[in-house]
Every structure is written in C-alpha cells, then in structure tokens.
Design an enzyme around this catalytic site. Structure first.
Site, mmCIF file in Angstrom:
data_model
loop_
_atom_site.group_PDB
_atom_site.id
_atom_site.type_symbol
_atom_site.label_atom_id
_atom_site.label_comp_id
_atom_site.label_asym_id
_atom_site.label_seq_id
_atom_site.Cartn_x
_atom_site.Cartn_y
_atom_site.Cartn_z
ATOM 1 N N GLU A 173 9.255 -20.239 -40.382
ATOM 2 C CA GLU A 173 10.158 -19.087 -40.324
ATOM 3 C C GLU A 173 11.535 -19.483 -39.801
ATOM 4 O OE1 GLU A 173 8.540 -15.714 -38.194
ATOM 5 O OE2 GLU A 173 7.432 -15.045 -39.955
ATOM 6 N N LYS A 221 7.475 -6.753 -47.682
ATOM 7 C CA LYS A 221 7.248 -5.460 -47.018
ATOM 8 C C LYS A 221 7.877 -4.333 -47.827
ATOM 9 C CE LYS A 221 7.341 -7.302 -42.304
ATOM 10 N NZ LYS A 221 8.113 -7.321 -41.070
ATOM 11 N N HIS A 239 -11.773 -35.841 -45.806
ATOM 12 C CA HIS A 239 -12.792 -35.741 -46.848
ATOM 13 C C HIS A 239 -12.463 -34.643 -47.859
ATOM 14 C CE1 HIS A 239 -15.565 -38.496 -44.687
ATOM 15 N NE2 HIS A 239 -14.815 -38.093 -43.678
HETATM 16 O O1 PA5 Z 1 8.889 -14.533 -35.265
HETATM 17 C C1 PA5 Z 1 8.907 -13.346 -35.533
HETATM 18 O O2 PA5 Z 1 9.795 -12.584 -35.091
HETATM 19 C C2 PA5 Z 1 7.833 -12.689 -36.377
HETATM 20 O O3 PA5 Z 1 7.004 -13.596 -36.967
HETATM 21 C C3 PA5 Z 1 7.025 -11.722 -35.532
HETATM 22 O O4 PA5 Z 1 6.453 -12.410 -34.463
HETATM 23 C C4 PA5 Z 1 5.914 -11.010 -36.303
HETATM 24 O O5 PA5 Z 1 6.413 -10.475 -37.489
HETATM 25 C C5 PA5 Z 1 5.319 -9.889 -35.461
HETATM 26 O O6 PA5 Z 1 6.310 -8.973 -35.091
HETATM 27 P P1 PA5 Z 1 6.111 -7.881 -33.974
HETATM 28 O O7 PA5 Z 1 5.861 -8.547 -32.684
HETATM 29 O O8 PA5 Z 1 7.401 -7.113 -33.979
HETATM 30 O O9 PA5 Z 1 4.934 -7.026 -34.394
#
Ligand code: PA5
Length: 429
Positions: free
Chosen positions: A283, A418, A304
C-alpha cells in the site's frame, strides 16, 4: 544485547558499487526528508518517533484494560482489517506457541478481516455458549468488513448478557473525535483508546491498535515498545544503517528489473509477519505504476510448491529471508538402531540446525540460479526483537518510498473497488 542486522551481500553481484553509492545518498536524503517532515503525506509521520514517546502510563493503561477483560471472558474477538488487524495478528502469532490457543484462556480470535459468510456464522455458533468480549478496531470507523462483523457480534453479545453488561465487554480503538465507531462508542459508553491522527493504519501497530490485542493475548507489550524505541534511536541518529541498507538494496535490484520481492521465513510463527509486511510495502509503494510487488513464502514448506518457479522461472524475483538465529527450545533427531528411513546421518542434530542448512543451501541455489538474496537477521523471536523488526520495516518503507518518489502514506487505489461495490449494493450517497 544482540540486535537486528541486515546482510545485503547476496545482492552485490547483481548491482554495482556506484549504483549503491548513488542510492545510499538518496536514502540519506529520504531519511532527512522524513525527519524534516518534507515528504508528501507528512501529516502521517507520527509513527517515526512514536516508540520512544510511548509512556509507561500508556502501557500500564493498555495492560490494565486487557487484564480486566481477560479476567471476565473466555474469548476476545478482535475485529479489524488491514492495518487494524495484521500487526496484532503478526505479533501474537510470532510470540505464541503453536498450540497455545487450544489451551490457554482467553482465546483471541479475529473477525471482520473478510466477508466470508461461513466464517462469521461458525464464529457465532462458537461464541453462542461461551462468555466473550469484543475489541473493535477501525481508524475511520466506517470500513465495511469490520463494521458488519461488529454489528453482528454486538447483537449476539447483547442478546447473551444484556445491553449494559455488553457495553462493559466492548473496547473500541478508533479516531479520537470522528467516525461512526467513535459516535457509537460514545453513545454506548464503551471503553475507548484513540488512534493518533498522525499515524496511518498500516503504521499503527505500536499504538493501541497493535498493543491492546497483543496484551489481550497475554503478552507484555512493554518489550515490543522497548525494542522499537531502541532501533528508532539508533536509526534516527544514524548509528544503525540497517533500514537504509535494506531500502538501498531493494531499490538497486528494482532498477535492474527485479520487480518482485519475496519475503521468506523459515519459521511458521512468522507467516503473519510477512502478511503485515505485504500490506505495509504494497500500500505504501504500489502507485503511479511504480513499486516492488511484495510476495511472501513460508520455507521450507513452499520450497515444495514455489521452489521450482523461484529457481527457474522469470528472473524478476529477489528474495529477502527473515532468519531467526536462536530458537526457543531444542529438538534433537533421535538415533534409530534399524535406520530403515536412512536418517541416522542426521541423528544427534538439532532440528533448527537442519533448518539452517536448508536455508543456507536454498540461498546458494537461488543465488546460482540468478535470484538476489537479502537477509534480515533476528536474534530471537522475542517481543523486544519483534519490536525492532516492526520499526525497522516501517522506517525502511518510508525511506524506500522516498527513493521511489511516491507518497508512502496514502492508498488512493483502494477506493476503486469500494466505489463499485457500494454502487452495486445501492449505498445511498
Ligand atoms: O493502511 C491503511 O490505512 C489501511 O489499510 C487501513 O488500515 C484499513 O483499510 C483499515 O482501515 P480502518 O482502520 O479505518 O478500518
């Protein structure tokens, strides 16, 4: 005390000293930019000096809340996804004995990290006749997967023990002021822990997001914070160049066309640590059509299955091995007088010694096959050294994204699915 170190010698034949020197300069500039707050996404740099700022009182408060809930229930369901799930899961798995969860109450179970229907029905059935509590984690407070899981499990809990007692068994970790979960928590009177505004989800493992679930699983979180604070101080004072060296080596390889990094463990306890790393790097770096694809493998298991591909497939892979120097306890291969399985040549050897030879042999084979190799050497799987590893990875990620020229702290691409999903489900705008 021994500390985490990085070995980049297995990359040297694939890169040149001049390239490494140039990238090292860029890495130092990237680190200075982080320290000066001169990077895109600089409103999310709270993680950089976080470990050394966690006070004993904060740790005590987390530990107390965890112990209190642990004493009152058999099972705690930790609800969250992404950065609100993987760090805690990774640390708990790394510190737990493989069969501990079958024996020691309270069990920590995770939910809300996918939309699997069977899983959530089976979880309801499992909880039906057990006393349970909930730790719900969401920074935004609006993420679909954990929000649905919380709605379902909250209803079950209220049905089981009544609304008042249910409220005493829920801890919410969320934004201090904003979001649906914050509103709900305030209205229902749940105990809450705030996620700092300046720490993004995947950088939040050393906030209550990671620390509270780890404490709920019965571990001492102060060790984790201590290890992270120690490497923070060494790294930010340039007394420890491990994060720089790792960021430099992986970018040097990327420039040579090695576009996939496989992080490999030789210890099943580290499976989720690699999952956490995948999110952190995926990310943070995968944007503007740039980035190293973060893949993971569990060795020797996957030798394996994936071993053939790594040895002889396209030469676009490099490997980073997390190597744990010291295991928790020994197992020696017994001698068998009949030796029908022809294993007596291993008799008297410790299993970890055999595992280490598998690691050494694989490294040599992959290097010979054209797969560059980096190594992260962790003295042992303790809270302290895991704390070092978590901070090391975060810092190296910030530096690496700086070299790459991307914003390490946003994730605009996550919204695309989303948007479609909500349109298909008819979400009101
Ligand atoms: O790194 C990030 O910001 C995202 O991956 C969030 O951790 C993930 O989408 C979960 O979000 P939230 O804590 O708002 O539910």
């Amino acid at each position: 005390m021994k500390q985490l170190t990085v070995d980049t010698t297995g990359a040297s034949e694939f890169t040149s000293p001049a390239e490494i020197a140039e990238l090292k300069q860029k890495a130092i500039e990237a680190l200075n930019a982080l320290l000066d707050g001169a990077v895109p996404g600089n409103e999310f740099l709270g993680w950089l000096r976080l470990p050394s700022s966690v006070s004993p009182e904060e740790i005590e408060q987390i530990q107390r809340a965890a112990n209190d809930l642990r004493q009152r229930v058999e099972v705690v369901v930790v609800i969250g996804i992404g950065g609100s799930y993987l760090g805690a899961k990774a640390v708990i798995e790394a510190l737990s004995g493989s069969f501990d969860a079958l024996e020691q109450p309270p069990k920590v179970i995770f939910a809300g990290h996918h939309l699997g229907e069977e899983y959530h029905v089976e979880l309801q059935r499992y909880l039906q006749h057990r006393s349970f509590g909930i730790c719900v984690i969401s920074k935004s407070g609006t993420t679909t997967e954990p929000a649905i899981a919380f709605r379902v499990l909250r209803a079950l809990l209220e049905q089981q023990v009544g609304k008042r007692e249910a409220a005493r068994r829920v801890i919410a970790i969320t934004d201090e002021r904003r979001g649906a979960l914050r509103q709900l928590a305030d209205k229902e009177g749940y105990q809450t822990f705030p996620i700092p505004d300046n720490v993004g989800g995947r950088y939040s493992v050393l906030t209550p997001v990671g620390l509270l679930p780890v404490a709920l699983a019965g571990f001492d979180v102060s060790e984790l914070v201590k290890g992270a604070a120690a490497i923070q101080q060494r790294s930010l004072q340039l007394a420890d160049a491990s994060a720089i060296d790792y960021a430099v080596a992986r970018n040097a390889l990327y420039r040579k066309g090695y576009t996939t990094e496989i992080t490999v463990n030789y210890n099943p306890r580290l499976h989720y640590l690699v999952e956490w790393w995948k999110q952190l790097y995926g990310e943070s770096e995968g944007k503007q059509h740039l980035g190293i694809f973060p893949a993971g493998a569990n060795f020797s298991t996957d030798l394996h299955s994936l071993g053939q591909f790594i040895q002889e497939g396209p030469r676009t892979l490099f490997e980073t091995v997390i190597s744990v120097e010291q295991t928790a306890y020994p197992l020696v291969v017994p001698r068998d007088p009949l030796d029908l399985d022809n294993l007596n040549f291993l008799a008297g050897k410790q299993l970890d010694q055999i595992n280490k030879m598998a690691e050494q042999g694989t490294r040599a084979a992959h290097l010979a096959g054209g797969v560059p190799n980096l190594r992260l050497l962790l003295p042992a799987l303790t809270g302290y050294h895991l704390g070092e590893l978590l901070y090391f990875y975060q810092l190296a990620c910030g530096i690496s994204a700086g070299i790459l020229g991307v914003n390490a702290f946003d994730q605009p691409g996550v919204e695309a699915y989303k948007k479609n999903m909500f349109a298909l489900l008819g979400k009101p705008s």
